[in-house]
Every structure is written in structure tokens, then in C-alpha cells.
Design a protein around this motif. Structure first.
Motif, short mmCIF file in Angstrom:
data_model
loop_
_atom_site.label_atom_id
_atom_site.label_comp_id
_atom_site.label_asym_id
_atom_site.label_seq_id
_atom_site.Cartn_x
_atom_site.Cartn_y
_atom_site.Cartn_z
N VAL A 66 -1.53 9.57 -2.20
CA VAL A 66 -2.42 10.10 -1.82
C VAL A 66 -2.17 11.22 -1.13
O VAL A 66 -2.26 12.73 -0.56
N ALA A 67 -0.68 10.88 0.03
CA ALA A 67 -0.17 12.71 1.12
C ALA A 67 0.18 13.81 -0.21
O ALA A 67 -0.02 14.38 0.29
N LEU A 75 -5.14 12.80 5.34
CA LEU A 75 -4.97 11.44 6.08
C LEU A 75 -6.30 10.70 6.72
O LEU A 75 -6.12 9.24 6.84
N VAL A 76 -7.23 11.28 6.45
CA VAL A 76 -8.47 10.75 6.56
C VAL A 76 -8.41 9.67 5.59
O VAL A 76 -8.84 8.71 5.60
N VAL A 77 -8.43 9.71 4.02
CA VAL A 77 -7.99 8.84 2.77
C VAL A 77 -7.29 7.75 3.62
O VAL A 77 -7.40 6.60 3.36
N ILE A 78 -6.09 8.15 4.22
CA ILE A 78 -4.88 7.21 4.24
C ILE A 78 -5.56 5.79 5.29
O ILE A 78 -5.27 4.55 5.28
N LEU A 138 0.78 -1.36 0.13
CA LEU A 138 0.02 0.00 -0.07
C LEU A 138 0.57 1.27 0.18
O LEU A 138 0.67 2.75 -0.50
N TRP A 139 2.19 1.42 0.34
CA TRP A 139 2.70 2.18 0.38
C TRP A 139 2.95 3.40 -0.71
O TRP A 139 2.94 4.44 -0.41
N PRO A 140 2.95 2.88 -2.08
CA PRO A 140 3.04 3.61 -3.34
C PRO A 140 1.73 4.35 -2.88
O PRO A 140 1.57 5.69 -3.71
N PHE A 141 0.25 4.00 -2.69
CA PHE A 141 -1.22 4.37 -2.55
C PHE A 141 -0.65 5.58 -1.46
O PHE A 141 -1.58 6.74 -1.69
#
Length: 199
Positions: free
Chosen positions: A76-77, A90-93, A69-72
Motif C-alpha cells: 500500500v505504501a 497513510l489513511v489506508v494503512i 500485515l507488513w507485506p500489505f
């Protein structure tokens, strides 16, 4: 759901598959109702507690499964920092980590055959439209089974590239990974035909 059933036996292995999948559906829906980072962080804390309840080895295995998941998370960040909405990012992550963490917990503690049986039962109404439930359930099982295999294959191809070149593999591994996926799919199709097809 990026994993297969864990060999480490936990209390959750003894729960019925239908109950776990229902709770997963309700919990995942609930994640999209929550909009506060604090509430989502609390939910993530509960999920971490679920993993720890299975023991250290189980929890470490579950944590490793979140690596893809780290690339996503990074995309997103960066996007939300660029648009000036870090709280939204932060909410999405947190929501993504919680949803995938819950799904992985369920698949780590549920046999694939039990999930296929549930899915086949749920797919029965689609028979009216000419979609055989058994084939849909088989497709569902193959997708779940192929994901961890493909992630392992990508890691192997990346390691092979790094052994031969000082440059990062990047996009160059996409063609070999695609060819490997097609080859695996061809072998699975042959195996299914040899056993009488998908039914």
C-alpha cells in the motif's frame, strides 16, 4: 481475526461476546467514515491503550499478531508513493492496522465457542434458503481457527527452507503450504465425519 483466545485474563474477557462483536462492527464501520490521518492515528492510539490495559504480556502478544500485515503495509505504501498520494496511503494503512487490531483484541478476549453461538444465532434467517446455521457457524469457527495455524505452518516451512538454502524462500513455499492446508482440511473433515458430521 488472526488469533485465538489469550490465556492472559483481562477485563475484556468478562464482557459478553455479543456486546464485543456489536462494538467491533460499529467501530470498524466508523473507521471507514474517518478520512483524516490524525483522527485514525488517535483511534490507533486508543486501540494501543486497550491492549496495554490487559498488561504488558497481553500487549506484546497483540503486537506480534500484526506482523503478517507488513507485506500489505509495504505494498500500500509503495503504491501510494508511486501514484503521488502518500496521505491516502497513510489513511489506508492506519485504517487497516486499526481494523485488524480491534478484531484481534476481540478474538483474544472472546472464547471461540461464544462467537460461534452468536454467529449461529445471526445465521438463523438463512435457514429459509436451505443454509443450516450450525454448519455456517462451524465454517466460521474453522476459518478463525485455521488462520493462526496456517500462519504458523508458513513460518515452519520458511524456517525449513532457510535451514537448507542460503536463498530466500519466496514463492517456493507456496506449494508445500497449499499441500499442508489441504492435508489439514482432510484431517479435519475426517474428524468431523467420525463425530457424526457437521449436523
Amino acid at each position: 481475526m488472526l488469533t485465538l483466545t489469550s490465556p492472559v485474563e483481562t477485563w475484556a474477557h468478562r464482557m459478553r461476546a455479543g456486546v464485543k462483536l456489536t462494538l467491533l462492527a460499529v467501530a470498524t464501520t466508523g473507521l471507514f467514515v474517518l478520512g483524516s490521518p490524525l483522527a485514525l492515528a488517535a483511534v490507533l492510539g486508543v486501540i494501543v491503550g486497550l491492549y496495554l490495559s490487559g498488561g504488558t504480556d497481553f500487549a506484546i502478544a497483540g503486537l506480534r499478531l500484526l506482523r503478517p500485515l507488513w507485506p500489505f503495509v509495504l505494498i500500500v505504501a509503495l503504491w501510494h508513493l508511486w501514484t503521488g498520494n502518500p496521505v491516502g496511503g497513510l489513511v489506508v494503512i492506519l485504517r487497516m492496522l486499526a481494523a485488524v487490531g480491534l478484531a484481534n483484541f476481540v478474538t483474544m478476549t472472546t472464547r471461540l465457542s461464544d462467537m460461534v453461538t452468536i454467529f449461529q444465532r445471526l445465521a438463523r434467517p438463512l435457514q429459509v434458503f436451505g443454509l443450516p446455521p450450525r454448519r455456517l457457524a462451524l465454517a466460521f469457527a474453522l476459518v478463525i481457527r485455521f488462520l493462526p495455524v496456517m500462519l504458523d505452518r508458513m513460518e515452519q516451512i520458511g524456517a525449513s527452507w532457510r535451514a537448507r538454502s542460503p536463498r530466500r524462500p519466496g514463492w517456493r513455499v507456496l506449494v508445500p503450504a497449499t499441500l499442508a492446508a489441504l492435508d489439514d482440511a482432510d484431517r479435519v473433515a475426517e474428524a468431523l465425519r467420525a463425530r457424526g458430521g457437521a449436523g
